[in-house]
Design an enzyme around this catalytic site. Structure first.
Site, short mmCIF file in Angstrom:
data_model
loop_
_atom_site.label_atom_id
_atom_site.label_comp_id
_atom_site.label_asym_id
_atom_site.label_seq_id
_atom_site.Cartn_x
_atom_site.Cartn_y
_atom_site.Cartn_z
N ASP A 152 54.48 9.63 -17.18
CA ASP A 152 55.59 8.80 -16.25
C ASP A 152 56.98 8.78 -16.48
OD1 ASP A 152 53.93 7.33 -14.29
OD2 ASP A 152 52.75 6.82 -16.10
N ASP A 156 55.13 12.50 -22.89
CA ASP A 156 54.97 11.49 -22.05
C ASP A 156 55.00 11.76 -20.68
OD1 ASP A 156 54.79 8.62 -21.36
OD2 ASP A 156 56.74 8.65 -20.75
MG LIG Z 1 57.18 7.30 -19.55
#
Ligand SMILES: [Mg+2]
Length: 300
Positions: free
Chosen positions: A28, A26
């Site tokens: 962010d 992932d």
């Molecule tokens: Mg994230």
């Protein structure tokens, strides 16, 4: 077995890396952070290079809907991530691929800036709906307002019109403050409530990203590690399809929140419990470079 999520040590990392050939990261809260998402999590780019050097197929997967594929690639390069563009999967990209797959030929309404107020337009018959719109697509939008909600809802009154959402994340954390930014999911919720229709969600935790990775790269969930900072998207996706899951605490989730899930009776919440946790993705480097202390001390 220790209670979940477990602390990861050198041995458990080595064992895990022996089991997997693919890593989904992932973005962010895992690789970068900050309101603009331009603050690199220290050494996150080195982690990607290291995993690649070990022969792992590394993909960056993000629900963030504020950039095009080109723009993500550019951002990755500027932050020192050496990944090909086709190894970046964003929710808007998945949405576009979905429309291609279903051979969608009509127009997509992406809530746009509306000139003037539409408040009286319903009664006056001046809503200005385009008869060729066949889908409403919703992502993050800092200028979301009542008029956009009204127009989106009006299109969705037609049951033939598709309702697509890039993602349903509820918040983005701004590091160093206890406040957070409401994310796309809040806007999707508003339209969902107003239209009384559920959206078809493109990003995590829906399995669309997995399906694409399986079709294009023959990715096998049981040989895949997903590393994320969000329980109800990253970790849920991983557990839903039998991947190895690692939560990092550099984003939106605390260890306490993850631990509390283990006692939750709701099976949906149980599926959000990660197997391991790390403070930061950079701990992977620290663990890999850790000397094998026992053996060294025995030899001395
Ligand atoms: Mg994230």
């Amino acid at each position: 077995m220790d209670s979940l999520p477990m602390t990861m040590d050198r041995d458990s990392l080595q064992q895990l890396l022996g089991e997997i050939d693919t890593v989904l990261l992932d973005c962010d809260g895992v690789l970068w952070q900050g309101a603009q998402g331009m603050d690199l999590i220290p050494r996150a780019n080195e982690v990607v290079s290291r995993l690649q050097a070990m022969g792992k197929n590394v993909f960056l997967i993000t629900n963030n809907s504020t950039r095009t594929q080109d723009s993500y690639h550019e951002k990755c390069r500027s932050l020192g991530f050496n990944v090909d563009q086709d190894h970046i999967l964003s929710a808007p990209y998945i949405l576009a691929q979905y429309l291609k797959e279903i051979d969608f030929r009509k127009k997509v309404y992406v809530p746009e800036k509306v000139e003037g107020s539409l408040y009286n337009a319903v009664a006056q018959g001046t809503l200005g709906l385009d008869p060729n719109v066949g889908a409403v697509a919703v992502g993050f939008d800092r200028d979301f307002n009542y008029d956009k909600l009204l127009r989106a809802t009006s299109y969705l009154a037609n049951p033939e019109c598709l309702f697509l959402a890039t993602n349903t994340d509820k918040k983005y954390v701004v590091t160093g403050t206890r406040h957070h930014l409401p994310a796309a999911g809040i806007l999707v919720n508003a339209i969902e409530n107003a239209s009384s229709r559920p959206p078809r969600v493109m990003g995590k935790p829906s399995l669309n990203m997995l399906y694409m990775l399986q079709a294009r790269y023959n990715v096998q969930p049981e040989k895949t590690l997903i590393i994320g900072d969000t329980l109800d998207t990253d970790i849920l996706l991983g557990n839903e399809c039998g991947m190895w899951t690692v939560l990092v605490l550099s984003g939106v989730t605390t260890l306490q929140e993850a631990r509390q899930l283990t006692t939750n009776q709701d099976p949906q919440k149980q599926k959000q419990v990660p197997l391991f946790y790390l403070q930061s993705v950079a701990d992977i480097l620290t663990l890999l470079d850790e000397p094998v202390s026992n053996q060294v001390s025995e030899q001395q």
